[in-house]
Design an enzyme around this catalytic site. Structure first.
Site, mmCIF file in Angstrom:
data_model
loop_
_atom_site.group_PDB
_atom_site.id
_atom_site.type_symbol
_atom_site.label_atom_id
_atom_site.label_comp_id
_atom_site.label_asym_id
_atom_site.label_seq_id
_atom_site.Cartn_x
_atom_site.Cartn_y
_atom_site.Cartn_z
ATOM 1 C CG ASP A 195 3.033 -1.085 -3.400
ATOM 2 O OD1 ASP A 195 2.936 -2.041 -4.184
ATOM 3 O OD2 ASP A 195 3.213 -1.225 -2.163
ATOM 4 C CD GLU A 220 -0.483 -3.623 -5.874
ATOM 5 O OE1 GLU A 220 -0.079 -4.775 -6.102
ATOM 6 O OE2 GLU A 220 -0.064 -2.920 -4.916
ATOM 7 C CG ASP A 303 3.289 -8.077 -6.968
ATOM 8 O OD1 ASP A 303 4.360 -8.401 -6.419
ATOM 9 O OD2 ASP A 303 2.743 -6.977 -6.779
#
Length: 417
Positions: A195, A220, A303
């Protein structure tokens, strides 16, 4: 469209990695626990030719979704289920030959106790032996809200919602490597989804990759693509995709990155601008056009889509997006909502079967034959041809020994016989 049947499922080959995101933003609220619910879908995922499943952050967290982690070793406090339920789920995946990917949230961490200043900066690891118990000295000193000023400067971007962990601290590095290796050896995870990787340096990422040796890892690295005055993406997105490629290489080269470039261009192209999908060198315009082995293509995630909808793909064109990424180089990722909630199980499985049957991989060769406003045609590995766009009449470019293998609204896929 021809219905999916059991016989469509080919044997899996090592060449065709297909990632599945096994949760959305609301999964933490599932009655009876998400791990138990997802277990009921394992057979369907095997039929859909999924090879890797990305699971949500496993640890205790301040936020129900898990992205504000606290006690790293406490997996029983997760809103998705218990440690035992997680182990059972991973074991069930392994029995089907599917690997499990943990969502690793390590840029920041939430304290569970206050120090003498009244600051929430005392971190409990959640293990009885005190592993990953940290204090304010393990926070970047430029995070003045939480640190005591003794840590290193942040090696990446700041994160306002929680303390920024000092990843240049050797204790932090060792503790996080030990924790990730525990997730592998004790829990059963096979790899990582990192992340917010912009929060710490590529040198640190390289250390974590070398220290944990995951079978698969993706980061990410999310930043905005370039837009013009008309609010549409610029045709040339080279800087954006180069940033992704450079990050992956600087992180050691073994890690992949989510191909946000392809997503941004593709979700504009499906609206009748298919010319966007061929760059000035005749290649795909996203990360898959320059570093396909490091690219994980996707349509939406928890997201961009789900209930957050921060950057959603056009909802009526989602299957067109999958017809593109499931036939093209890179490693495609399928989102939970699209496979299980949108009625696209048959169509997506048909496309993944084509990918597996023909051994399309992250390094497959490409020949873009047409890229006009309403028509895109490409040949992959000389074995598969995909047509996308609303134009019904197409040039005479489909050889007679290619037969239709998958079809739907505004797309068709042929494979060589």
């Amino acid at each position: 469209m021809r219905r999916y049947i059991e016989e469509d499922v080919p044997a899996k080959t090592a060449a065709s990695t297909i990632l599945f995101q096994g949760f959305n933003w609301e999964s933490c609220n599932k009655q009876g626990g998400w791990y138990n619910a997802l277990k009921n879908g394992v057979d369907a995922l095997a039929r859909a030719n999924v090879t890797h499943v990305w699971l949500p952050p496993p640890s205790h967290a301040i936020s129900p979704q898990g992205y504000l982690p606290g006690k790293l070793y406490d997996l029983d406090s997760s809103k998705y289920g218990t440690e035992a339920e997680l182990k059972s789920l991973i074991q069930t995946f392994h029995q089907k030959g599917i690997k499990s990917i943990a969502d690793i949230v390590i840029n920041h961490r939430c304290g569970t106790k206050q120090d003498s200043r009244g600051i929430w900066c005392i971190f409990e690891g959640g293990a009885s032996d005190g592993r990953a118990n940290w204090g304010p000295r393990h926070i970047c000193r430029d995070d003045v809200q939480y640190s005591d000023g003794t840590g290193n400067l942040d090696s990446g971007l700041g994160y306002a919602a929680a303390p920024d962990i000092d990843h240049l601290n050797p204790t932090v590095q060792k503790d996080l490597i030990d924790w990730m290796n525990w997730l592998k050896t004790d829990i059963g995870f096979d790899g990582w989804r990192f992340d917010f990787v912009k929060g710490y340096s590529t040198g640190v990422m390289k250390i974590y990759m070398q220290g944990t040796s995951p079978c698969f890892a993706v980061g990410e690295h999310w930043s905005s693509i370039a837009y013009g005055p008309d609010g549409k993406p610029n045709y040339n997105q080279d800087q954006h995709r180069n940033d992704l490629a450079n990050w992956a290489q600087a992180s050691g080269g073994a890690i992949t990155a989510f191909d946000f470039t392809t997503k941004g261009i593709l979700q504009a192209a499906v609206e009748g601008e298919w010319w966007r999908m061929k760059d000035c060198n005749g290649k795909p315009p996203g990360l898959i056009g320059i570093a396909p082995k490091n690219a994980v293509t996707f349509i939406d995630n928890h997201d961009t889509g789900s209930t957050q909808k921060l950057w959603p793909f056009p909802s009526d064109k989602v299957i067109l997006g999958y017809a593109y990424i499931l036939t093209h180089p890179g490693i495609p990722a399928v989102f939970y909502d699209h496979l299980f909630d949108w009625g696209l199980m048959d169509a997506i499985t048909q496309l993944t079967a084509v990918r597996q049957r023909n051994g399309i991989s992250e390094a497959s060769s490409m020949n873009i034959m047409e890229a006009d406003a309403d028509l895109y045609i490409a040949m992959i590995d000389g074995k598969v041809i995909v047509k996308l766009g609303s134009r019904y009449s197409i040039p005479n470019v489909i050889p007679p020994n290619f037969k239709i293998a998958a079809t739907g609204q505004d797309y068709c896929v042929w494979e060589k016989q």
